[in-house]
Design an enzyme around this catalytic site. Structure first.
Site, PDB file in Angstrom:
ATOM      1  N   HIS A 177     -12.171  -5.456   7.908  1.00 24.78           N
ATOM      2  CA  HIS A 177     -12.922  -5.255   6.670  1.00 24.78           C
ATOM      3  C   HIS A 177     -14.138  -4.384   6.963  1.00 24.78           C
ATOM      4  O   HIS A 177     -15.186  -4.528   6.349  1.00 24.78           O
ATOM      5  CB  HIS A 177     -13.356  -6.589   6.055  1.00 24.78           C
ATOM      6  CG  HIS A 177     -12.204  -7.452   5.646  1.00 24.78           C
ATOM      7  ND1 HIS A 177     -11.535  -8.253   6.542  1.00 24.78           N
ATOM      8  CD2 HIS A 177     -11.581  -7.613   4.447  1.00 24.78           C
ATOM      9  CE1 HIS A 177     -10.561  -8.892   5.912  1.00 24.78           C
ATOM     10  NE2 HIS A 177     -10.562  -8.521   4.641  1.00 24.78           N
ATOM     11  N   GLU A 186       0.819  -1.223   0.000  1.00 22.32           N
ATOM     12  CA  GLU A 186       0.000   0.000   0.000  1.00 22.32           C
ATOM     13  C   GLU A 186       0.844   1.260   0.000  1.00 22.32           C
ATOM     14  O   GLU A 186       0.515   2.236  -0.676  1.00 22.32           O
ATOM     15  CB  GLU A 186      -0.966  -0.005   1.193  1.00 22.32           C
ATOM     16  CG  GLU A 186      -2.127  -0.985   1.059  1.00 22.32           C
ATOM     17  CD  GLU A 186      -1.755  -2.422   1.300  1.00 22.32           C
ATOM     18  OE1 GLU A 186      -0.642  -2.668   1.822  1.00 22.32           O
ATOM     19  OE2 GLU A 186      -2.544  -3.329   0.972  1.00 22.32           O
TER      20      GLU A 186
END
Lengths: 325, 403
Positions: free
Chosen positions: A130, A60
């Site tokens: 999530h 990322e």
């Protein structure tokens, strides 16, 4: 007017942006031929080629560092972080680099072309990693813009605006609504303004403020409150940074009451910022304490997700408490 | 492409069998090693390189002194690494992007950044391109393709990969050279950048200045491997280690690296072995963590003296010219410093510009409130009051009797 779900609307926006300007690039993990784990980038590689829509290695901080460089070069990167929960490895690139690029260089260089897309929010049994809503971390960072759409129409109009905006934009997509939210979306190109809230229901007793997936929850609460005879004014903030203080203050000057709700934990959440600013601006007009209906100050749980989330019942209780104060 | 060759005994490899040699052309006395060939450098370019190296040294010495005198808040020297930085820059095209760390002022000098431009940044005055926002030595120049420096280490490395990817798509035959130290190479951003550059076949030159120390941390506490260079194998990337005090070797290696980058869209890693002769910064005292003996040993390998000897060997330079150059540079540095010091600070309004492309309503409110406050207490905020608006500046001039 065609009907689209939120993913189709996002895909459509990316398609329009890439079709119009060959400097627009989409990349991230699994974004390429697979079209993204949620399919937001479906068929874009097929249509625009591997050079403009591609997979990156799984890193990322690299995705955003790469995107910063591309944007500084004059390209228009739309970088995807697979889940907002995984944006933190890129926190340094976003907060120290993206946000400060124009300021620190005296506008010699900027990364205004950059848009970072990330699915956020709970309600999908996503547990700790999530489900997160990290907007408040970024709202503390001058130089960023933060946008959260609530439905397919907004998703397309705000994403197109974000891609063309002269400043870097974090675009948080409520993944719970990716397929659940379906609506009419114009086929043609259009934009919705960044930095402006939208009053989506007018009322006189209390103001409700939220964004993204929480707007649907607010609507359910408001239906219950209206049955009690409470007239609710509902504001979708749409942009958290910069946020539209005028529209919220104007509403609270009228209703005298404010309930703010978000999924993220309470302490340090963006509701605190709104509450403080409105308290300063509307002090003499407030009839009751500003209420915050938020997630608990815990990591996001799996099994007790329903209990954790600020649902319509918690919101309607806050509305009643505010009106009956 | 992961290899799939089989073995049937548990055989572990540690990479120890690789020993990366150091590419060297020039000896300290100014003569070439046997079998070495100097790069094609004509007299004019060789002297331009040399001037840039000497100018870097002169600027650094004077500005460190200025920091010691309290005229400047902070400074960082490039001393000992001038050949690495200038030699590499001279091998690039002038339109190639340079993304530096914070010890690469030599690159800017070579490209024509003037002493006035340096000084305006160092003193954060109204002419500073960065509008006085960043600490000294955080230079940037759009016209010279030199990306504005930022303090967080290694963040520029993946940015360079992205920038170079954009250059590849643009197809203008440019590349990006990114400089960083061996300490910064321990950051995760280094890994991200090199891996992405190799996977996406990006024309970028990763230039590591391995000077032995990251502040007080010696490289033996920075990595266990043979420096930074062997990491390139893990990314399947071209790599070369070069004597960073050898201007000819650095220049040759970088020129070849640029050819690989631009002609083949392949990234290259260069590890330049050198030594940070000065302190880490004006806030650092190296006597606490390294020996004078070690410093002396490296002082004898001074890259500027080595190049000077080579220039003398070529018959391109003389003692008189050296003296004249030193004197004129010193004079120019001093004059530009005095000019920059006297210039006013950036206007107060510049506090809120460039956060975004346009000033937001909230930022305008905050600025207006600040202006009201500064007007009330001008003595407490001399820089802000002086730069507040024309009225205040007029008063200031009157006070100095210049009206």
């Amino acid at each position: 007017m065609p009907t689209m779900n939120m993913l189709q609307a996002i895909n459509n926006a990316l398609d329009i942006a890439m079709g119009e300007d060959d400097k627009v690039l989409c990349f991230g993990e699994d974004v390429g031929s697979f079209g993204g784990v949620f399919r937001a980038t479906s068929h874009l590689q097929e249509k625009y080629g591997r050079a403009r829509c591609f997979n990156t290695p799984l890193v990322e901080q690299g995705i955003i560092g790469f995107a910063n460089g591309l944007a500084a070069q004059g390209s228009v990167p739309v970088a995807e972080i697979q889940f907002a929960d995984y944006i933190f490895p890129a926190f340094d690139q976003i907060v120290n680099e993206t946000a400060k690029f124009r300021y620190r260089s005296g506008d010699l260089f900027n990364v205004g072309g950059l848009t970072i897309r990330a699915p956020y929010g709970g309600g999908i049994s996503g547990g700790l990693y999530h489900s997160q809503s990290p907007e408040a971390y970024f709202a503390h960072t001058p130089g960023l813009k933060i946008v959260v759409p609530r439905d397919p129409y907004q998703a397309k109009g705000l994403l197109l605006a974000a891609i063309r905006d002269p400043d870097p934009v974090l675009f948080f997509e409520p993944k719970r609504l990716y397929r659940a939210a379906v609506g009419e979306v114009p086929e043609e190109d259009y934009q919705l303004p960044i930095g402006e809230a939208e009053v989506i229901r007018e009322g006189s007793d209390v103001t409700l403020v939220g964004w993204g997936a929480q707007m649907e929850v607010i609507e359910r609460a408001v239906e219950l409150a209206e049955k009690d005879g409470i007239s609710c004014e509902v504001i979708d903030l749409r942009s958290l940074l910069p946020w539209d203080q005028e529209t919220v203050a104007e509403s609270v000057l009228k209703t005298g009451r404010l309930v703010i709700t978000h999924e993220a934990p309470r302490t340090g959440g963006f509701a605190g910022e709104i509450a403080a600013a409105i308290q300063e601006r509307c002090f003499l007009y407030l009839e009751s304490p500003i209420a915050r209906v938020t997630g608990l100050d815990t990591p996001f749980p799996l099994t007790l997700e329903k209990e954790y989330l600020p649902d319509h019942l918690k919101i309607v209780e806050a509305i009643r408490d505010s009106v009956n104060f | 492409m992961t290899t799939t060759a089989d073995i049937h005994e548990p055989t572990f490899l540690a990479g120890d069998e690789f020993s990366i040699p150091t590419f060297r052309l020039l000896q300290q006395d100014g003569t070439l090693f046997e079998g070495a060939t100097a790069p094609e450098l004509d007299q004019a370019q060789a002297l331009a390189i040399y001037r840039a190296m000497v100018a870097t040294r002169v600027l650094d010495e004077r500005m460190l002194a200025a920091q010691r005198q309290g005229r400047l808040s902070f400074y960082m020297q490039c001393t000992g690494e001038e050949a690495s930085v200038v030699g590499a820059t001279a091998a690039l095209d002038d339109a190639d992007m340079i993304m530096a760390q914070y010890r690469e002022q030599g690159a800017l000098i070579y490209r024509g950044f003037t002493f006035d431009e340096f000084m305006n940044q160092l003193f954060g005055n109204e002419l500073d391109y960065g509008k006085g926002r960043q600490m000294p030595i955080h230079y940037g120049s759009r016209k010279l393709h030199y990306m504005t420096i930022s303090s967080p280490l290694a963040t520029q490395i993946p940015q360079a990969t992205g920038y170079a990817y954009g250059q590849k798509l643009a197809g203008d035959g440019q590349c990006t050279a990114v400089f960083f130290g061996e300490g910064a190479a321990s950051e995760g951003d280094f890994h991200a950048a090199l891996n992405m550059a190799a996977v996406h076949e990006v024309p970028v030159i990763f230039f590591c200045r391995n000077n032995g120390y990251a502040i007080s941390t010696p490289s033996i506490e920075q990595f266990a491997a043979d420096g930074v260079a062997p990491r390139a194998f893990g990314y399947r990337m071209h790599v070369i280690r070069v004597d960073g005090n050898d201007i000819l070797a650095v220049h040759t290696a970088t020129r070849e690296a640029r050819r690989i980058a631009v002609e083949h869209n392949q990234p290259v890693l260069i590890e330049a072995m050198s030594y940070r002769l000065a302190a880490h910064s004006s806030s650092d005292d190296p006597s606490g963590y390294r020996s004078k003996k070690e410093e002396e040993a490296w002082r004898e390998k001074d890259p500027i003296l080595r190049m000077q000897c080579w220039l003398n060997e070529q018959g391109w330079w003389s003692e008189d010219e050296e003296k004249a150059l030193q004197e004129s540079l010193r004079r120019e540095v001093l004059e530009t410093m005095k000019r920059a010091e006297k210039r006013p600070p950036p206007p107060l309004d510049s506090l809120v510009t460039d956060v975004y492309a346009d000033v937001t309503p909230e930022l305008q409110r905050q600025l207006d409130a600040l202006k009201r406050h500064v007007r009330r207490y001008p003595e407490a905020y001399p820089k802000g009051a002086r730069a507040l608006d024309p009225d205040v500046q007029a008063d200031d001039t009157a006070a100095k009797g210049e009206k």
